[in-house]
Design a protein around this motif. Structure first.
Motif, PDB file in Angstrom:
ATOM      1  N   VAL A   1       0.839  -1.200   0.000  1.00 12.54           N
ATOM      2  CA  VAL A   1       0.000   0.000   0.000  1.00 12.54           C
ATOM      3  C   VAL A   1       0.875   1.252   0.000  1.00 12.54           C
ATOM      4  O   VAL A   1       0.580   2.237  -0.681  1.00 12.54           O
ATOM      5  CB  VAL A   1      -0.979  -0.022   1.199  1.00 12.54           C
ATOM      6  CG1 VAL A   1      -1.674   1.304   1.369  1.00 12.54           C
ATOM      7  CG2 VAL A   1      -1.993  -1.147   1.036  1.00 12.54           C
ATOM      8  N   ALA A   2       1.970   1.189   0.737  1.00 11.30           N
ATOM      9  CA  ALA A   2       2.876   2.347   0.826  1.00 11.30           C
ATOM     10  C   ALA A   2       3.590   2.631  -0.493  1.00 11.30           C
ATOM     11  O   ALA A   2       4.105   3.731  -0.684  1.00 11.30           O
ATOM     12  CB  ALA A   2       3.892   2.117   1.937  1.00 11.30           C
ATOM     13  N   ALA A   3       3.597   1.679  -1.395  1.00 15.74           N
ATOM     14  CA  ALA A   3       4.224   1.904  -2.703  1.00 15.74           C
ATOM     15  C   ALA A   3       3.396   2.868  -3.559  1.00 15.74           C
ATOM     16  O   ALA A   3       3.941   3.560  -4.416  1.00 15.74           O
ATOM     17  CB  ALA A   3       4.407   0.582  -3.430  1.00 15.74           C
ATOM     18  N   SER A   4       2.086   2.921  -3.304  1.00 13.32           N
ATOM     19  CA  SER A   4       1.217   3.771  -4.124  1.00 13.32           C
ATOM     20  C   SER A   4       0.473   4.847  -3.326  1.00 13.32           C
ATOM     21  O   SER A   4      -0.360   5.566  -3.877  1.00 13.32           O
ATOM     22  CB  SER A   4       0.202   2.911  -4.883  1.00 13.32           C
ATOM     23  OG  SER A   4      -0.573   2.136  -3.984  1.00 13.32           O
ATOM     24  N   HIS A   5       0.760   4.951  -2.048  1.00 15.17           N
ATOM     25  CA  HIS A   5       0.113   5.956  -1.196  1.00 15.17           C
ATOM     26  C   HIS A   5       1.167   6.652  -0.351  1.00 15.17           C
ATOM     27  O   HIS A   5       2.208   6.066  -0.046  1.00 15.17           O
ATOM     28  CB  HIS A   5      -0.927   5.298  -0.280  1.00 15.17           C
ATOM     29  CG  HIS A   5      -2.087   4.739  -1.019  1.00 15.17           C
ATOM     30  ND1 HIS A   5      -2.051   3.523  -1.651  1.00 15.17           N
ATOM     31  CD2 HIS A   5      -3.322   5.247  -1.248  1.00 15.17           C
ATOM     32  CE1 HIS A   5      -3.209   3.293  -2.233  1.00 15.17           C
ATOM     33  NE2 HIS A   5      -3.994   4.327  -2.004  1.00 15.17           N
ATOM     34  N   LYS A   6       0.849   7.874   0.053  1.00 10.60           N
ATOM     35  CA  LYS A   6       1.786   8.627   0.898  1.00 10.60           C
ATOM     36  C   LYS A   6       0.984   9.512   1.838  1.00 10.60           C
ATOM     37  O   LYS A   6       0.206  10.362   1.399  1.00 10.60           O
ATOM     38  CB  LYS A   6       2.710   9.473   0.033  1.00 10.60           C
ATOM     39  CG  LYS A   6       3.808  10.147   0.820  1.00 10.60           C
ATOM     40  CD  LYS A   6       4.832  10.769  -0.103  1.00 10.60           C
ATOM     41  CE  LYS A   6       5.997  11.236   0.732  1.00 10.60           C
ATOM     42  NZ  LYS A   6       7.203  11.371  -0.055  1.00 10.60           N
ATOM     43  N   ILE A   7       1.174   9.294   3.137  1.00  6.57           N
ATOM     44  CA  ILE A   7       0.490  10.112   4.148  1.00  6.57           C
ATOM     45  C   ILE A   7       1.174   9.926   5.496  1.00  6.57           C
ATOM     46  O   ILE A   7       1.729   8.860   5.784  1.00  6.57           O
ATOM     47  CB  ILE A   7      -1.015   9.744   4.241  1.00  6.57           C
ATOM     48  CG1 ILE A   7      -1.765  10.784   5.085  1.00  6.57           C
ATOM     49  CG2 ILE A   7      -1.211   8.328   4.742  1.00  6.57           C
ATOM     50  CD1 ILE A   7      -3.281  10.675   5.008  1.00  6.57           C
ATOM     51  N   GLY A   8       1.122  10.964   6.304  1.00  4.27           N
ATOM     52  CA  GLY A   8       1.565  10.915   7.689  1.00  4.27           C
ATOM     53  C   GLY A   8       0.418  11.362   8.575  1.00  4.27           C
ATOM     54  O   GLY A   8      -0.128  12.450   8.382  1.00  4.27           O
ATOM     55  N   VAL A   9       0.031  10.518   9.502  1.00  4.47           N
ATOM     56  CA  VAL A   9      -1.110  10.799  10.381  1.00  4.47           C
ATOM     57  C   VAL A   9      -0.670  10.691  11.834  1.00  4.47           C
ATOM     58  O   VAL A   9      -0.065   9.692  12.234  1.00  4.47           O
ATOM     59  CB  VAL A   9      -2.269   9.810  10.123  1.00  4.47           C
ATOM     60  CG1 VAL A   9      -3.438  10.094  11.063  1.00  4.47           C
ATOM     61  CG2 VAL A   9      -2.720   9.867   8.672  1.00  4.47           C
ATOM     62  N   THR A  10      -0.976  11.719  12.592  1.00  2.37           N
ATOM     63  CA  THR A  10      -0.742  11.722  14.035  1.00  2.37           C
ATOM     64  C   THR A  10      -2.073  11.533  14.743  1.00  2.37           C
ATOM     65  O   THR A  10      -3.062  12.163  14.377  1.00  2.37           O
ATOM     66  CB  THR A  10      -0.114  13.054  14.484  1.00  2.37           C
ATOM     67  OG1 THR A  10       1.143  13.225  13.825  1.00  2.37           O
ATOM     68  CG2 THR A  10       0.087  13.089  15.996  1.00  2.37           C
ATOM     69  N   GLN A  11      -2.080  10.670  15.744  1.00  2.00           N
ATOM     70  CA  GLN A  11      -3.249  10.465  16.603  1.00  2.00           C
ATOM     71  C   GLN A  11      -2.880  10.903  18.020  1.00  2.00           C
ATOM     72  O   GLN A  11      -1.824  10.506  18.531  1.00  2.00           O
ATOM     73  CB  GLN A  11      -3.619   8.974  16.660  1.00  2.00           C
ATOM     74  CG  GLN A  11      -4.439   8.513  15.513  1.00  2.00           C
ATOM     75  CD  GLN A  11      -5.936   8.625  15.801  1.00  2.00           C
ATOM     76  OE1 GLN A  11      -6.370   9.365  16.674  1.00  2.00           O
ATOM     77  NE2 GLN A  11      -6.709   7.894  15.047  1.00  2.00           N
ATOM     78  N   VAL A  12      -3.742  11.693  18.630  1.00  6.73           N
ATOM     79  CA  VAL A  12      -3.567  12.084  20.025  1.00  6.73           C
ATOM     80  C   VAL A  12      -4.814  11.638  20.781  1.00  6.73           C
ATOM     81  O   VAL A  12      -5.937  11.986  20.408  1.00  6.73           O
ATOM     82  CB  VAL A  12      -3.386  13.613  20.178  1.00  6.73           C
ATOM     83  CG1 VAL A  12      -3.247  13.987  21.645  1.00  6.73           C
ATOM     84  CG2 VAL A  12      -2.187  14.100  19.369  1.00  6.73           C
TER      85      VAL A  12
END
Length: 130
Positions: A26-37
């Motif tokens: 999935v990471a080969a075709s998607h890019k995102i950084g998500v923070t959860q608090v």
């Protein structure tokens, strides 16, 4: 057993994400950084992240870098969503989960969260929500 959102739980998910071929695919075709608090839990406030892109996927304590999206919620909401007592979409709509950042990027990367859910399922049997 791992307490939900404890450092041991985060570390186990870190290892599972690193070992997941599906997450890398999935990471080969998607890019995102998500923070959860998550606030007001048994161990205080907890911050963790998922980062995918360029064929790499990681999960761990702390904030995403770069951070495209940040979500905040209370412990009770996080537990209710994790255990299926509350639908995540309903939690967003009703303001239980607050969201900052690129909402379109979040929508465009739903495959990442599907893959992450599969990893969570491997740890869920070993998780307590006290």
């Amino acid at each position: 057993m791992y307490r939900y959102l404890s450092l041991d739980w985060i570390n186990e998910l870190t290892a599972q994400v690193a070992a997941s071929d599906h997450m890398r695919e999935v990471a080969a075709s998607h890019k995102i950084g998500v923070t959860q608090v998550v606030s007001d839990g048994p161990e205080g406030d907890v911050t963790y992240h998922v980062q995918v892109g360029d064929g790499e996927a990681s999960f761990g304590a702390g904030v995403a870098d770069p951070e495209d999206v940040k979500m905040e919620q209370a412990w009770d909401t996080a537990v209710a969503v994790a255990t299926g007592e509350m639908n995540a979409q309903d939690a967003f709509i009703n303001g239980h989960i607050r969201l900052w950042g690129d909402q379109q990027k979040l929508l465009d990367n739903q495959a990442v969260f599907g893959a992450l859910d599969a990893v969570f399922a491997t740890v869920k049997e070993q998780t307590t929500y006290e």
